[in-house]
Write an enzyme that holds these catalytic residues in place. Structure first.
Site, PDB file in Angstrom:
ATOM      1  N   ASP A   1       0.857  -0.929   0.009  1.00 20.29           N
ATOM      2  CA  ASP A   1       0.045  -0.078  -0.013  1.00 20.29           C
ATOM      3  C   ASP A   1       0.828   1.477  -0.045  1.00 20.29           C
ATOM      4  O   ASP A   1       0.282   2.508   0.222  1.00 20.29           O
ATOM      5  CB  ASP A   1      -0.738   0.029   1.587  1.00 20.29           C
TER       6      ASP A   1
ATOM      7  N   CYS B   1     -23.048  -0.160  -8.638  1.00 22.78           N
ATOM      8  CA  CYS B   1     -22.451   1.181  -7.728  1.00 22.78           C
ATOM      9  C   CYS B   1     -23.450   1.954  -7.139  1.00 22.78           C
ATOM     10  O   CYS B   1     -24.065   2.757  -8.092  1.00 22.78           O
ATOM     11  CB  CYS B   1     -21.178   1.566  -8.306  1.00 22.78           C
TER      12      CYS B   1
ATOM     13  N   CYS C   1     -16.343  -0.192   1.227  1.00 18.70           N
ATOM     14  CA  CYS C   1     -17.623  -0.544   0.559  1.00 18.70           C
ATOM     15  C   CYS C   1     -17.179  -1.971  -0.329  1.00 18.70           C
ATOM     16  O   CYS C   1     -16.118  -1.963  -0.954  1.00 18.70           O
ATOM     17  CB  CYS C   1     -18.102   0.389  -0.431  1.00 18.70           C
TER      18      CYS C   1
HETATM   19  C1  B12 Z   1      -5.831   5.318  -2.603  1.00 18.77           C
HETATM   20  C2  B12 Z   1      -6.411   3.723  -2.458  1.00 18.77           C
HETATM   21  C3  B12 Z   1      -7.718   3.600  -2.608  1.00 18.77           C
HETATM   22  C4  B12 Z   1      -8.562   4.717  -2.826  1.00 18.77           C
HETATM   23  C5  B12 Z   1      -9.182   4.768  -4.513  1.00 18.77           C
HETATM   24  C6  B12 Z   1      -8.372   5.861  -4.946  1.00 18.77           C
HETATM   25  C7  B12 Z   1      -8.354   5.894  -6.569  1.00 18.77           C
HETATM   26  N1  B12 Z   1      -8.514   6.754  -7.420  1.00 18.77           N
HETATM   27  O1  B12 Z   1      -8.096   4.593  -7.035  1.00 18.77           O
HETATM   28  C8  B12 Z   1     -10.052   4.425  -2.223  1.00 18.77           C
HETATM   29  C9  B12 Z   1     -10.225   4.547  -0.662  1.00 18.77           C
HETATM   30  C10 B12 Z   1     -11.374   4.837  -3.011  1.00 18.77           C
HETATM   31  C11 B12 Z   1     -10.063   2.747  -2.312  1.00 18.77           C
HETATM   32  C12 B12 Z   1     -10.847   1.962  -2.356  1.00 18.77           C
HETATM   33  C13 B12 Z   1     -10.664   0.591  -2.062  1.00 18.77           C
HETATM   34  N2  B12 Z   1      -9.708   0.050  -2.191  1.00 18.77           N
HETATM   35 CO1  B12 Z   1      -7.665   0.855  -2.364  1.00 18.77          CO
HETATM   36  N3  B12 Z   1      -6.201   1.521  -2.529  1.00 18.77           N
HETATM   37  C14 B12 Z   1      -5.563   2.650  -2.692  1.00 18.77           C
HETATM   38  C15 B12 Z   1      -4.057   2.801  -2.806  1.00 18.77           C
HETATM   39  C16 B12 Z   1      -3.386   2.961  -1.723  1.00 18.77           C
HETATM   40  C17 B12 Z   1      -3.565   3.590  -4.111  1.00 18.77           C
HETATM   41  C18 B12 Z   1      -4.137   3.372  -5.318  1.00 18.77           C
HETATM   42  C19 B12 Z   1      -4.223   4.615  -6.322  1.00 18.77           C
HETATM   43  O2  B12 Z   1      -3.009   5.019  -6.293  1.00 18.77           O
HETATM   44  N4  B12 Z   1      -5.038   4.899  -6.945  1.00 18.77           N
HETATM   45  C20 B12 Z   1      -4.993   5.808  -8.337  1.00 18.77           C
HETATM   46  C21 B12 Z   1      -4.990   5.134  -9.559  1.00 18.77           C
HETATM   47  C22 B12 Z   1      -4.933   6.089 -10.716  1.00 18.77           C
HETATM   48  O3  B12 Z   1      -4.046   4.110  -9.879  1.00 18.77           O
HETATM   49  P1  B12 Z   1      -4.484   2.589  -9.558  1.00 18.77           P
HETATM   50  O4  B12 Z   1      -5.410   2.356  -8.439  1.00 18.77           O
HETATM   51  O5  B12 Z   1      -3.043   1.910  -9.135  1.00 18.77           O
HETATM   52  O6  B12 Z   1      -5.096   1.617 -10.835  1.00 18.77           O
HETATM   53  C23 B12 Z   1      -5.356   2.062 -12.151  1.00 18.77           C
HETATM   54  C24 B12 Z   1      -4.135   1.985 -12.771  1.00 18.77           C
HETATM   55  O7  B12 Z   1      -3.480   0.679 -12.586  1.00 18.77           O
HETATM   56  C25 B12 Z   1      -4.714   1.878 -14.170  1.00 18.77           C
HETATM   57  N5  B12 Z   1      -3.887   0.972 -15.095  1.00 18.77           N
HETATM   58  C26 B12 Z   1      -2.468   0.911 -15.242  1.00 18.77           C
HETATM   59  N6  B12 Z   1      -2.241  -0.104 -16.157  1.00 18.77           N
HETATM   60  C27 B12 Z   1      -3.348  -0.487 -16.751  1.00 18.77           C
HETATM   61  C28 B12 Z   1      -3.357  -1.530 -17.747  1.00 18.77           C
HETATM   62  C29 B12 Z   1      -4.872  -1.772 -18.109  1.00 18.77           C
HETATM   63  C30 B12 Z   1      -4.921  -2.644 -19.334  1.00 18.77           C
HETATM   64  C31 B12 Z   1      -5.940  -1.215 -17.552  1.00 18.77           C
HETATM   65  C32 B12 Z   1      -7.201  -1.302 -18.050  1.00 18.77           C
HETATM   66  C33 B12 Z   1      -5.748  -0.230 -16.499  1.00 18.77           C
HETATM   67  C34 B12 Z   1      -4.517   0.050 -16.338  1.00 18.77           C
HETATM   68  O8  B12 Z   1      -5.910   1.494 -14.200  1.00 18.77           O
HETATM   69  C35 B12 Z   1      -6.269   1.193 -12.766  1.00 18.77           C
HETATM   70  C36 B12 Z   1      -7.733   1.584 -12.301  1.00 18.77           C
HETATM   71  O9  B12 Z   1      -8.041   3.025 -12.716  1.00 18.77           O
HETATM   72  C37 B12 Z   1      -4.105   1.217  -3.269  1.00 18.77           C
HETATM   73  C38 B12 Z   1      -2.440   0.577  -2.863  1.00 18.77           C
HETATM   74  C39 B12 Z   1      -1.671   0.871  -3.979  1.00 18.77           C
HETATM   75  N7  B12 Z   1      -0.311   1.551  -3.643  1.00 18.77           N
HETATM   76  O10 B12 Z   1      -1.701   0.749  -5.304  1.00 18.77           O
HETATM   77  C40 B12 Z   1      -4.916   0.432  -2.565  1.00 18.77           C
HETATM   78  C41 B12 Z   1      -5.781  -0.830  -2.982  1.00 18.77           C
HETATM   79  C42 B12 Z   1      -5.944  -0.626  -4.801  1.00 18.77           C
HETATM   80  N8  B12 Z   1      -7.004  -0.654  -2.500  1.00 18.77           N
HETATM   81  C43 B12 Z   1      -7.510  -2.068  -2.484  1.00 18.77           C
HETATM   82  C44 B12 Z   1      -8.775  -2.262  -1.736  1.00 18.77           C
HETATM   83  C45 B12 Z   1      -8.753  -3.724  -1.266  1.00 18.77           C
HETATM   84  C46 B12 Z   1      -9.667  -1.517  -1.808  1.00 18.77           C
HETATM   85  C47 B12 Z   1     -11.074  -1.537  -1.432  1.00 18.77           C
HETATM   86  C48 B12 Z   1     -11.690  -3.026  -2.010  1.00 18.77           C
HETATM   87  C49 B12 Z   1     -11.497  -1.499   0.030  1.00 18.77           C
HETATM   88  C50 B12 Z   1     -12.793  -1.434   0.492  1.00 18.77           C
HETATM   89  N9  B12 Z   1     -13.679  -2.718   0.515  1.00 18.77           N
HETATM   90  O11 B12 Z   1     -13.493  -0.316   0.789  1.00 18.77           O
HETATM   91  C51 B12 Z   1     -11.860  -0.502  -2.100  1.00 18.77           C
HETATM   92  C52 B12 Z   1     -12.099  -0.829  -3.705  1.00 18.77           C
HETATM   93  C53 B12 Z   1     -12.653   0.322  -4.388  1.00 18.77           C
HETATM   94  C54 B12 Z   1     -12.541  -0.160  -5.713  1.00 18.77           C
HETATM   95  N10 B12 Z   1     -13.725  -0.249  -6.664  1.00 18.77           N
HETATM   96  O12 B12 Z   1     -11.416  -0.132  -6.501  1.00 18.77           O
HETATM   97  C55 B12 Z   1      -6.620  -3.044  -2.759  1.00 18.77           C
HETATM   98  C56 B12 Z   1      -6.902  -3.787  -4.118  1.00 18.77           C
HETATM   99  C57 B12 Z   1      -6.600  -5.094  -4.209  1.00 18.77           C
HETATM  100  C58 B12 Z   1      -7.243  -5.667  -5.488  1.00 18.77           C
HETATM  101  N11 B12 Z   1      -7.347  -7.101  -5.526  1.00 18.77           N
HETATM  102  O13 B12 Z   1      -7.459  -5.107  -6.384  1.00 18.77           O
HETATM  103  C59 B12 Z   1      -5.091  -2.177  -2.837  1.00 18.77           C
HETATM  104  C60 B12 Z   1      -4.017  -2.686  -4.119  1.00 18.77           C
HETATM  105  C61 B12 Z   1      -4.191  -2.458  -1.472  1.00 18.77           C
HETATM  106  C62 B12 Z   1      -3.509  -3.569  -1.236  1.00 18.77           C
HETATM  107  N12 B12 Z   1      -2.253  -3.249  -0.914  1.00 18.77           N
HETATM  108  O14 B12 Z   1      -3.966  -4.472  -1.363  1.00 18.77           O
HETATM  109  N13 B12 Z   1      -8.486   2.527  -2.348  1.00 18.77           N
HETATM  110  S1  SF4 Z   2     -16.344   0.527  -3.620  1.00 21.26           S
HETATM  111 FE1  SF4 Z   2     -18.822   0.955  -3.571  1.00 21.26          FE
HETATM  112  S2  SF4 Z   2     -18.862   3.107  -3.950  1.00 21.26           S
HETATM  113 FE2  SF4 Z   2     -16.781   2.532  -4.524  1.00 21.26          FE
HETATM  114  S3  SF4 Z   2     -17.071   2.077  -6.738  1.00 21.26           S
HETATM  115 FE3  SF4 Z   2     -17.413   0.082  -5.460  1.00 21.26          FE
HETATM  116  S4  SF4 Z   2     -19.483   0.097  -5.456  1.00 21.26           S
HETATM  117 FE4  SF4 Z   2     -18.849   2.047  -6.092  1.00 21.26          FE
END
Ligand code: B12
Ligand code: SF4
Ligand code: SF4
Length: 271
Positions: free
Chosen positions: A90, A154, A200
């Site tokens: 994370d 959602c 959630c």
């Molecule tokens: C901040 C954060 C959040 C924020 C989200 C902010 C956001 N915009 O993403 C909030 C609080 C909302 C959140 C929620 C949750 N989170 Co969170 N979160 C993080 C954290 C710390 C950083 C994510 C981040 O930087 N986001 C910014 C976006 C732009 O980047 P990204 O998430 O890395 O993903 C994008 C890129 O990978 C991009 N991408 C890149 N290459 C490619 C290639 C292709 C082909 C595609 C299609 C896309 C793509 O697309 C992705 C999606 O937009 C990570 C840990 C980490 N360091 O990665 C955990 C993490 C993503 N979270 C995790 C979890 C478990 C959750 C929740 C399920 C918790 C819950 N039950 O409430 C929810 C899920 C919500 C959801 N639908 O994703 C896990 C996910 C595990 C998994 N199997 O995916 C992580 C990895 C933590 C961990 N170490 O396990 N989270």
């Molecule tokens: S975690 Fe809940 S509110 Fe966030 S995208 Fe998924 S369903 Fe929607």
């Protein structure tokens, strides 16, 4: 060599493991980086996640996954001799889902979670950035197909199209609002938050790839505060909140944040 890494990862408690090339971000964290060992650890116990989401019901995963990665690093050093490494769980500069995808652990679903075909998405990600020279795995194909269940389910329409794929608008996501957002929650979103007071799970619960997903066997994730309803949470004082939630991810909202969320959840359930 890669086979040994994966076997040791399994022995250290990871159901998933794969190798990615480091890319610019891990290289900044460890200049000697040659490969990233990406791991996945199941956390779902099958418990109800409608008040406190599933990932937050057991011990804080940062500690559990980090300890398992430390064990893995030690086992690898016994096997291969000394090497440089850095553990990440994370750590915000590390794009964990993108790395895990490249390491073959799964594809990034329309709900933006990393999904593994047999294992679903209920797992945490963690990485060991290493100076070991390991052959990278290949990303698997995207298996969302024409499905849009998560987008439809959602409650706040937080999954939105962006540059030809789906992304998450954190300002609307209940996970963000209940965990990370400080201060008042916007009036228009409150009625949409249901009974969720921490995180959630909806967009994962509806995902067909989670229908047959296995449950975790790790007791660290066994639910610790079962049987607490919204009224019980509303009645917790600061000391009781600390006693019950200090070891779990819920601690992050602090007592004040939890009470704010509980008030909204009580209103949403007509109480
Ligand atoms: C901040 C954060 C959040 C924020 C989200 C902010 C956001 N915009 O993403 C909030 C609080 C909302 C959140 C929620 C949750 N989170 Co969170 N979160 C993080 C954290 C710390 C950083 C994510 C981040 O930087 N986001 C910014 C976006 C732009 O980047 P990204 O998430 O890395 O993903 C994008 C890129 O990978 C991009 N991408 C890149 N290459 C490619 C290639 C292709 C082909 C595609 C299609 C896309 C793509 O697309 C992705 C999606 O937009 C990570 C840990 C980490 N360091 O990665 C955990 C993490 C993503 N979270 C995790 C979890 C478990 C959750 C929740 C399920 C918790 C819950 N039950 O409430 C929810 C899920 C919500 C959801 N639908 O994703 C896990 C996910 C595990 C998994 N199997 O995916 C992580 C990895 C933590 C961990 N170490 O396990 N989270
Ligand atoms: S975690 Fe809940 S509110 Fe966030 S995208 Fe998924 S369903 Fe929607
Ligand atoms: S619910 Fe459907 S669209 Fe959403 S992540 Fe799962 S398979 Fe993909």
């Amino acid at each position: 060599m890669k086979g040994i890494v994966k076997r040791l990862a399994r022995e250290c408690g990871f159901e998933l493991a794969g190798i990615a090339s480091p890319g610019a971000v891990p290289e900044r964290l460890l200049p000697a980086a040659r490969s990233v060992i990406c791991t996945g650890k199941l956390y779902n116990t099958g418990a109800d996640g409608r008040i406190i989401s599933r990932y937050a019901q057991g011990l804080d995963y940062h500690d559990v996954v980090r300890a398992a990665l430390d064990r893995l690093a030690a086992r690898l050093k016994d096997e291969f001799g000394p090497f440089d490494c850095r553990v990440c769980v994370d750590t915000s500069p590390v794009p964990e889902r993108a790395l895990a995808r490249r390491a073959g652990l799964g594809w990034i679903g329309k709900n933006t979670c990393l999904i593994n075909q047999p294992m679903g998405s209920w797992f945490f990600l963690g990485e060991l950035i290493t100076s070991l020279d390991l052959e990278p795995d290949q990303p698997p194909p995207d298996r969302c197909g024409t499905c849009t269940r998560c987008i439809q389910a959602c409650p706040t329409q937080a999954l939105v199209p962006f540059e030809g794929r789906w992304t998450l608008d954190p300002r609307r996501c209940i996970a963000w609002l209940t965990i990370e957002h400080r201060g008042e929650i916007p009036d228009d979103l409150r009625p949409l938050m249901g009974t969720h007071v921490f995180g959630c799970d909806i967009c994962q619960e509806v995902c067909p790839w989670n229908r047959r997903a296995p449950l975790t066997q790790d007791l660290a994730f066994a639910p610790r505060n079962t049987g607490l309803g919204l009224e019980d949470l509303a009645a917790l004082d600061e000391d009781e909140f600390r006693r019950r939630f200090r070891p779990t991810p819920v601690w992050r909202t602090k007592h004040r944040g939890l009470l704010r969320n509980v008030k909204i959840a009580l209103a949403n359930s007509g109480r």
